[in-house]
Motif scaffolding. Structure first.
Motif, PDB file in Angstrom:
ATOM      1  N   THR A  29       0.788  -1.235   0.000  1.00  0.00           N
ATOM      2  CA  THR A  29       0.000   0.000   0.000  1.00  0.00           C
ATOM      3  C   THR A  29       0.820   1.285   0.000  1.00  0.00           C
ATOM      4  O   THR A  29       0.581   2.173  -0.818  1.00  0.00           O
ATOM      5  CB  THR A  29      -0.939   0.021   1.230  1.00  0.00           C
ATOM      6  N   ALA A  30       1.779   1.400   0.904  1.00  0.00           N
ATOM      7  CA  ALA A  30       2.368   2.711   1.163  1.00  0.00           C
ATOM      8  C   ALA A  30       3.721   2.961   0.503  1.00  0.00           C
ATOM      9  O   ALA A  30       3.839   3.791  -0.401  1.00  0.00           O
ATOM     10  CB  ALA A  30       2.471   2.932   2.674  1.00  0.00           C
ATOM     11  N   VAL A  31       4.766   2.257   0.922  1.00  0.00           N
ATOM     12  CA  VAL A  31       6.128   2.637   0.521  1.00  0.00           C
ATOM     13  C   VAL A  31       6.538   2.072  -0.832  1.00  0.00           C
ATOM     14  O   VAL A  31       6.984   2.814  -1.719  1.00  0.00           O
ATOM     15  CB  VAL A  31       7.158   2.208   1.605  1.00  0.00           C
ATOM     16  N   PHE A  32       6.374   0.756  -1.040  1.00  0.00           N
ATOM     17  CA  PHE A  32       6.898   0.162  -2.271  1.00  0.00           C
ATOM     18  C   PHE A  32       6.239   0.709  -3.542  1.00  0.00           C
ATOM     19  O   PHE A  32       6.960   1.023  -4.509  1.00  0.00           O
ATOM     20  CB  PHE A  32       6.802  -1.368  -2.250  1.00  0.00           C
ATOM     21  N   PRO A  33       4.899   0.870  -3.619  1.00  0.00           N
ATOM     22  CA  PRO A  33       4.317   1.424  -4.851  1.00  0.00           C
ATOM     23  C   PRO A  33       4.861   2.815  -5.192  1.00  0.00           C
ATOM     24  O   PRO A  33       5.110   3.126  -6.362  1.00  0.00           O
ATOM     25  CB  PRO A  33       2.809   1.482  -4.541  1.00  0.00           C
ATOM     26  N   LEU A  34       5.047   3.661  -4.171  1.00  0.00           N
ATOM     27  CA  LEU A  34       5.595   5.001  -4.404  1.00  0.00           C
ATOM     28  C   LEU A  34       7.052   4.922  -4.864  1.00  0.00           C
ATOM     29  O   LEU A  34       7.486   5.668  -5.752  1.00  0.00           O
ATOM     30  CB  LEU A  34       5.489   5.851  -3.127  1.00  0.00           C
ATOM     31  N   TYR A  35       7.818   3.998  -4.271  1.00  0.00           N
ATOM     32  CA  TYR A  35       9.220   3.800  -4.654  1.00  0.00           C
ATOM     33  C   TYR A  35       9.292   3.300  -6.098  1.00  0.00           C
ATOM     34  O   TYR A  35      10.100   3.789  -6.904  1.00  0.00           O
ATOM     35  CB  TYR A  35       9.871   2.790  -3.703  1.00  0.00           C
ATOM     36  N   MET A 264      -7.091   0.352  -4.926  1.00  0.00           N
ATOM     37  CA  MET A 264      -7.125   1.518  -5.822  1.00  0.00           C
ATOM     38  C   MET A 264      -7.281   2.855  -5.098  1.00  0.00           C
ATOM     39  O   MET A 264      -7.237   3.902  -5.727  1.00  0.00           O
ATOM     40  CB  MET A 264      -8.281   1.362  -6.837  1.00  0.00           C
ATOM     41  N   ALA A 265      -7.440   2.841  -3.766  1.00  0.00           N
ATOM     42  CA  ALA A 265      -7.706   4.086  -3.028  1.00  0.00           C
ATOM     43  C   ALA A 265      -6.615   5.130  -3.213  1.00  0.00           C
ATOM     44  O   ALA A 265      -6.897   6.318  -3.458  1.00  0.00           O
ATOM     45  CB  ALA A 265      -7.892   3.773  -1.539  1.00  0.00           C
ATOM     46  N   ALA A 266      -5.345   4.716  -3.130  1.00  0.00           N
ATOM     47  CA  ALA A 266      -4.231   5.667  -3.257  1.00  0.00           C
ATOM     48  C   ALA A 266      -4.180   6.250  -4.670  1.00  0.00           C
ATOM     49  O   ALA A 266      -3.959   7.456  -4.847  1.00  0.00           O
ATOM     50  CB  ALA A 266      -2.909   4.983  -2.914  1.00  0.00           C
ATOM     51  N   ILE A 267      -4.401   5.395  -5.689  1.00  0.00           N
ATOM     52  CA  ILE A 267      -4.389   5.866  -7.080  1.00  0.00           C
ATOM     53  C   ILE A 267      -5.560   6.814  -7.313  1.00  0.00           C
ATOM     54  O   ILE A 267      -5.435   7.830  -7.998  1.00  0.00           O
ATOM     55  CB  ILE A 267      -4.455   4.668  -8.055  1.00  0.00           C
ATOM     56  N   PHE A 268      -6.716   6.513  -6.726  1.00  0.00           N
ATOM     57  CA  PHE A 268      -7.891   7.386  -6.824  1.00  0.00           C
ATOM     58  C   PHE A 268      -7.570   8.772  -6.243  1.00  0.00           C
ATOM     59  O   PHE A 268      -7.871   9.799  -6.834  1.00  0.00           O
ATOM     60  CB  PHE A 268      -9.070   6.756  -6.078  1.00  0.00           C
ATOM     61  N   GLY A 269      -6.928   8.765  -5.075  1.00  0.00           N
ATOM     62  CA  GLY A 269      -6.598  10.036  -4.418  1.00  0.00           C
ATOM     63  C   GLY A 269      -5.604  10.866  -5.193  1.00  0.00           C
ATOM     64  O   GLY A 269      -5.739  12.096  -5.305  1.00  0.00           O
ATOM     65  N   ILE A 282      -1.008  10.186   5.059  1.00  0.00           N
ATOM     66  CA  ILE A 282      -1.805  10.538   6.249  1.00  0.00           C
ATOM     67  C   ILE A 282      -3.128   9.765   6.230  1.00  0.00           C
ATOM     68  O   ILE A 282      -3.570   9.225   7.250  1.00  0.00           O
ATOM     69  CB  ILE A 282      -2.068  12.059   6.315  1.00  0.00           C
ATOM     70  N   THR A 283      -3.761   9.696   5.043  1.00  0.00           N
ATOM     71  CA  THR A 283      -5.037   8.979   4.913  1.00  0.00           C
ATOM     72  C   THR A 283      -4.856   7.489   5.193  1.00  0.00           C
ATOM     73  O   THR A 283      -5.673   6.869   5.890  1.00  0.00           O
ATOM     74  CB  THR A 283      -5.635   9.170   3.494  1.00  0.00           C
ATOM     75  N   ILE A 284      -3.765   6.914   4.661  1.00  0.00           N
ATOM     76  CA  ILE A 284      -3.484   5.488   4.889  1.00  0.00           C
ATOM     77  C   ILE A 284      -3.323   5.212   6.381  1.00  0.00           C
ATOM     78  O   ILE A 284      -3.869   4.242   6.915  1.00  0.00           O
ATOM     79  CB  ILE A 284      -2.222   5.059   4.096  1.00  0.00           C
ATOM     80  N   LEU A 285      -2.582   6.079   7.078  1.00  0.00           N
ATOM     81  CA  LEU A 285      -2.386   5.912   8.527  1.00  0.00           C
ATOM     82  C   LEU A 285      -3.716   6.053   9.273  1.00  0.00           C
ATOM     83  O   LEU A 285      -4.008   5.286  10.193  1.00  0.00           O
ATOM     84  CB  LEU A 285      -1.385   6.946   9.054  1.00  0.00           C
TER      85      LEU A 285
END
Length: 431
Positions: A29-35, A264-269, A282-285
């Motif tokens: 969800t958080a670190v690897f997709p952004l990396y 898909m929540a992060a991609i939607f945002g 922040i939303t994920i946390l």
């Protein structure tokens, strides 16, 4: 000494959620997709002799492939595990596969090493999801039926708590690498190693307490064929059990909505609402923290009013999430604050629905020694739902050119799930 319902045994089982949930939060969800996006953005990458101009598509295909592999192997391996009494060994194998694969992502440094990122993303995903099949199958063996809602919720509460702690540690290192004398890229890669060490290390507490061959199985030499026969027998029993069949249909439909929204929540945002990575983190946390309360509250609700009532309540809230997401627009003032509110609503039911579906399914099982095989059908149902859900989401996005319509259409799956649940008859422990 093995004793079903023992609190120490239940706690040690639930602690595997503490161990493995760091994978789903930090890696999925958080670190690897952004990396991955930072390394591959605007570049053409090579994999299997093919030039990929959209590296994000390659990543999503890799995950879908891993889900299909798990859906294919878990029923057969579960049949073997039940026949041979080796559920714990399978769980340990996939835990080590997942943890070591996550640690190997450390060697994914640039575009030339994308193949490392993709290969070990697939192996880590297989390790995570396959280990869960055997982990979930222990629930009816470590907790009495009246304990299973709270035991399942305890696992998710441990998982959300542990993963938030490690994510915060990772974010501090990634955001302030100079404090540790390293670069931000190295900080991200070190976070992958930390996830693997955390996962494998804390899992040992679970493995120390979990019983091995509970039913004292003494397998014959042709255990591969016998395992396959075990699978066939259980499939026949599932298809002949109206309550299990209806529940799996309902679970399939709600999983299409739940898993697609989570993925898909992060991609939607970021894509649809134009929010920054800081807003998304922040939303994920927030989702994780609220999910702790949600899992606890809904386990108590199911105690008082029954599993079906509690599940139907979560489904109604999931439909509200779909409608709320549809109403959001990037041009709205304070859209970031609205997205936080949506994250809070999502968190309330994310842990709750995952916890309740697991314990409800466990309560519906007949008196059996084939728990791993039964839970493999639960797992396969979820994996096929993930593949179908992300595909439906992608097709709707391509047709409408709007993720908002895609999210709204997911409400149809929740509604269908609600209707099927409403037709289920009461049982001794599920009402």
């Amino acid at each position: 000494m093995y004793k079903i319902g023992d609190k120490k045994l239940i706690n040690s089982w639930a602690f595997y959620d503490w161990a493995n949930s760091v994978y789903s939060l930090v890696i999925s969800t958080a670190v690897f997709p952004l990396y991955y996006d930072a390394i591959t953005e605007g570049k053409i990458v090579q994999f299997l002799g093919i030039d990929w101009s959209h590296p994000s598509s390659l990543y999503s295909y890799a995950l879908s492939f891993s889900f299909l592999i798990v859906a294919f192997i878990s029923p057969v391996l579960s049949g073997i595990a039940d026949y041979t009494g080796s559920k714990k060994k399978f769980m340990q194998f996939f835990c080590w596969l997942g943890g070591l694969s996550v640690m190997s992502l450390y060697f994914f440094k640039d575009v030339d090493t994308v193949w490392i990122g993709i290969v070990f993303t697939i192996l880590a995903s297989i390790g995570f999801w396959a280990s869960l099949v055997f982990y979930n199958a222990y629930l009816p063996e470590i907790a009495l039926p009246e304990q299973q809602d709270r035991a399942s919720a305890k696992g998710f509460i441990y998982g959300y708590t542990g993963s938030v702690i490690l994510l915060i540690i990772n974010l501090v290192i990634i955001q302030k690498p100079e404090l540790f004398g390293i670069t931000s890229g190295l900080a991200s890669r070190l976070s992958f190693v930390m996830v693997g060490v955390w996962w494998i290390g804390f899992a040992q507490f679970t493995f120390k307490k979990l019983p091995g061959n509970i039913y004292n199985k003494k397998p014959a030499e042709d255990y591969l064929w016998r395992g396959y026969q075990e699978l066939q027998m259980v499939l026949k029993e599932v298809l002949g059990n109206p309550s299990l069949k209806k529940f799996l249909m309902s679970f399939f439909l709600l999983s299409i909505g739940v898993q697609t929204i989570i993925l898909m929540a992060a991609i939607f945002g970021s894509s649809e609402l134009g929010l920054s990575s800081t807003n998304l983190i922040i939303t994920i946390l927030l989702v994780q923290i609220v999910a702790i309360a949600g899992a606890f509250l809904f386990s108590r609700l199911s105690d008082k009013y029954g599993n079906i009532y509690a599940l139907k309540t979560t489904i109604v809230i999931w439909m509200l999430v779909c409608f709320a997401a549809f109403m959001l627009d990037k041009n709205q003032p304070n859209v970031g604050i609205y997205f936080y509110g949506l994250g809070g609503l999502l968190g309330l039911v994310q842990g709750a629905i995952q916890s309740l579906t697991r314990s409800t399914y466990s309560k519906l099982l007949p008196d059996t020694e084939d728990h791993a095989t039964y839970f493999s059908f639960y797992d396969v149902t979820e994996k096929i739902a993930i593949v179908l859900g992300t595909a439906v989401y992608g097709v709707l996005y391509a047709i409408t050119d709007s993720m908002q319509w895609s999210v709204l259409c997911l409400a149809i799956f929740f509604l269908a799930s609600y209707i099927i649940l409403s037709t289920m008859k009461k049982t001794k422990y599920v009402h």
